[in-house]
Design a protein around this motif. Structure first.
Motif, mmCIF file in Angstrom:
data_model
loop_
_atom_site.group_PDB
_atom_site.id
_atom_site.type_symbol
_atom_site.label_atom_id
_atom_site.label_comp_id
_atom_site.label_asym_id
_atom_site.label_seq_id
_atom_site.Cartn_x
_atom_site.Cartn_y
_atom_site.Cartn_z
ATOM 1 N N PRO A 143 0.795 -1.235 0.000
ATOM 2 C CA PRO A 143 0.000 0.000 0.000
ATOM 3 C C PRO A 143 0.823 1.279 0.000
ATOM 4 O O PRO A 143 0.471 2.245 -0.695
ATOM 5 C CB PRO A 143 -0.838 -0.132 1.277
ATOM 6 N N TYR A 147 -0.131 3.431 -3.155
ATOM 7 C CA TYR A 147 -0.971 4.616 -2.969
ATOM 8 C C TYR A 147 -0.197 5.896 -3.237
ATOM 9 O O TYR A 147 -0.730 6.861 -3.794
ATOM 10 C CB TYR A 147 -1.521 4.623 -1.543
ATOM 11 N N SER A 388 -4.193 -2.258 -0.965
ATOM 12 C CA SER A 388 -3.862 -1.047 -1.714
ATOM 13 C C SER A 388 -5.073 -0.521 -2.473
ATOM 14 O O SER A 388 -5.348 0.691 -2.489
ATOM 15 C CB SER A 388 -2.721 -1.335 -2.707
#
Length: 516
Positions: A143, A147, A388
């Motif tokens: 993640p 991100y 994610s």
């Protein structure tokens, strides 16, 4: 399946995850969106100004303003807290594809994709193809890396790419001691040093590695003298450049102080740092990755006591040391911004891969352990990818974006050379500037409300306030918003009649507005 084919699949998966919000407008509805919207718009403005005025007029510096300014006025809008190269990279994308959110995000996304590829080859050289594929799979889906993979920010993926590439080159030199790798290392450090500050901390981590683990070739002055000299010269050049543009190093020192301890000595205590970063780590790296990485690092430390080397562990240690150094030295920034620890990502991915491969070896030799590693890697990477994907906020249509509509209204009402005062939140200034393409003077609504001196804070002839709570995305408390809005309406109503401009109430005020 051949390793390079698997790598291509991983790159496609990682790129797809990073492009979920590729075409989204900058927005500010939640904390992380505020970070991404603020950073994207700020550096978008900087890249656009390079395109508009040219590198000679901007002096290569980051300049945050909109509209039409004279060359002399650009000096009032310089942002020298960071090295200048990121703004120049964005301007090259804007020259090629036009000024937009997508062409801005293309820079960090391309860097993030290249970082996946470089990481694979770096880990393959250090620890073998299986660990390399596992580490790339975890980095592609983690993640934190996903991100913020397309985050337009000075500390974004382009710095991650530089950090991974520099470490990869260093370890190739460490193994071969060939002069070509040494020259490449110093060249990469110079480029990285003009991207942002984490590269200097990586240089420290590499220097320490060479002193602690000189390898079979022994220590070389080229590293323990040459690497610090290159880093010091680059740092001195950056500081001198910033000082020349800003009239001294005061702005840099202030930024360092605020990001280290905040406005007061207890603003960034270690307890607050631990609580914030523990939450960030669990949410952005995942408990399974942290647990596996911890086991791998502990096993590597124990092995080192008997002079055994765990393949790939040194590479993981270097990345983790860089991330920890940055988030502890600038602890206030690390409390406020979860992405400040992102350079832990490749190190944690490598360490977790080492642990998965060690566990798979318990299933025997040959095909059995390969299958076990593949099953474990796919399971963990799949879970990380799902986490994610879940992290992204719901998409918004461009025509419904508050800032896009506000920017269009301000462009229609004001001339390019005019300054517009907007009452709102200070973090919105770059976003308004990007979409309005005007120089925006942002007045903090709460401060102006409590002090009652809004007229004294006005710059220029235009003042804008949001029309309603629903029109303004970061005011969530109607009990707070309505008295503030009503106060400003009453105050400005004495000097000008409002007009409705998209989601804004727009006032044309006299040159010297009266105070009440």
């Amino acid at each position: 399946m051949r390793p390079l084919v698997i790598l291509c699949v991983l790159v496609v998966v990682g790129t797809t995850l990073r492009m979920v919000d590729f075409d989204q407008p900058w927005h500010n509805e939640a904390h992380t969106q505020g970070l991404k919207g603020f950073g994207g718009a700020l550096y978008g403005n900087i890249g656009r100004n390079h395109v508009r005025y040219g590198y000679v007029a901007t002096r290569g510096a980051m300049v945050n303003c909109g509209g039409q300014r004279t060359v002399a006025e650009l000096a009032n809008h310089r942002y020298v807290n960071h090295p200048p190269l990121v703004g120049i990279l964005l301007s090259l994308s804007f020259h090629s594809f036009g000024v937009s959110e997508t062409s801005a995000r293309a820079v960090p996304i391309v860097a993030s994709v290249l970082a996946m590829i470089v990481l694979f080859f770096a880990v393959r050289a250090a620890a073998g193809v299986v660990i390399a594929l596992l580490a790339t799979a975890f980095f592609a889906t983690m993640p934190m890396a996903v991100y913020y993979g397309g985050f337009v920010e000075v500390q974004g993926s382009q710095v991650m790419l530089a950090v991974i590439a520099i470490a990869a080159i260093y370890f190739r030199w460490h193994e071969t001691r060939r002069r070509a790798w040494l020259v490449g290392l110093f060249a990469a450090v110079v480029v990285g040093a003009f991207l942002d500050w984490p590269v200097y901390l990586l240089a420290v981590a590499l220097w320490l590695h060479h002193l602690v683990a000189p390898g079979t070739h022994g220590r070389r002055r080229a590293i323990w003298l040459g690497l610090p000299m290159v880093a010091i010269l680059c740092f001195a050049a950056n500081v001198a450049y910033a000082s020349l543009l800003s009239g001294g190093i005061g702005q840099l020192l202030l930024a360092f102080t605020l990001e280290n301890q905040g406005a007061s000595a207890d603003a960034a205590g270690w307890g607050a740092w631990w609580d914030a970063n523990r939450g960030y780590a669990l949410g952005m790296y995942g408990a399974p990755v942290l647990a596996l990485a911890g086991l791998a690092l502990l096993g590597s430390a124990i092995a080192s006591l008997s002079r055994r080397v765990v393949p790939g562990a040194a590479l993981a240690f270097v990345f983790i040391a860089t991330g920890l150094l940055y988030s502890t030295i600038f602890r206030k920034g690390a409390i406020l911004h979860e992405y400040w620890s992102q350079h832990l990502s490749p190190g944690l991915a490598i360490a977790a891969a080492i642990a998965v491969w060690a566990a798979a070896r318990a299933f025997g030799t040959g095909r059995g352990r390969i299958v076990a590693a593949a099953v474990g890697g796919v399971a963990l990477a799949g879970w990380l990818g799902w986490e994610s994907w879940q992290r992204y906020e719901p998409r918004i249509e461009r025509e419904s974006s508050y800032y896009v509509r506000a920017g269009a209204a301000l462009r229609d009402a004001s001339a390019p050379e005019e300054v517009v005062t907007i009452v709102g939140n200070l973090g919105e200034q770059p976003i308004y500037t990007f979409y309005a393409d005007r120089t925006i003077h942002l007045v903090d609504a709460r401060v102006a409300f409590e002090s009652g001196d809004l007229p004294a804070r006005i710059r220029g002839r235009w003042v804008a306030i949001p029309r309603s709570l629903t029109d303004h995305p970061i005011w969530h408390d109607e009990l707070v918003f309505e008295p503030v809005r009503k106060h400003f309406e009453d105050l400005l109503g004495h000097v000008a009649e409002p007009t409705v401009a998209g989601p804004l109430l727009l006032y044309r005020v006299p040159a010297a507005p009266p105070t009440r």
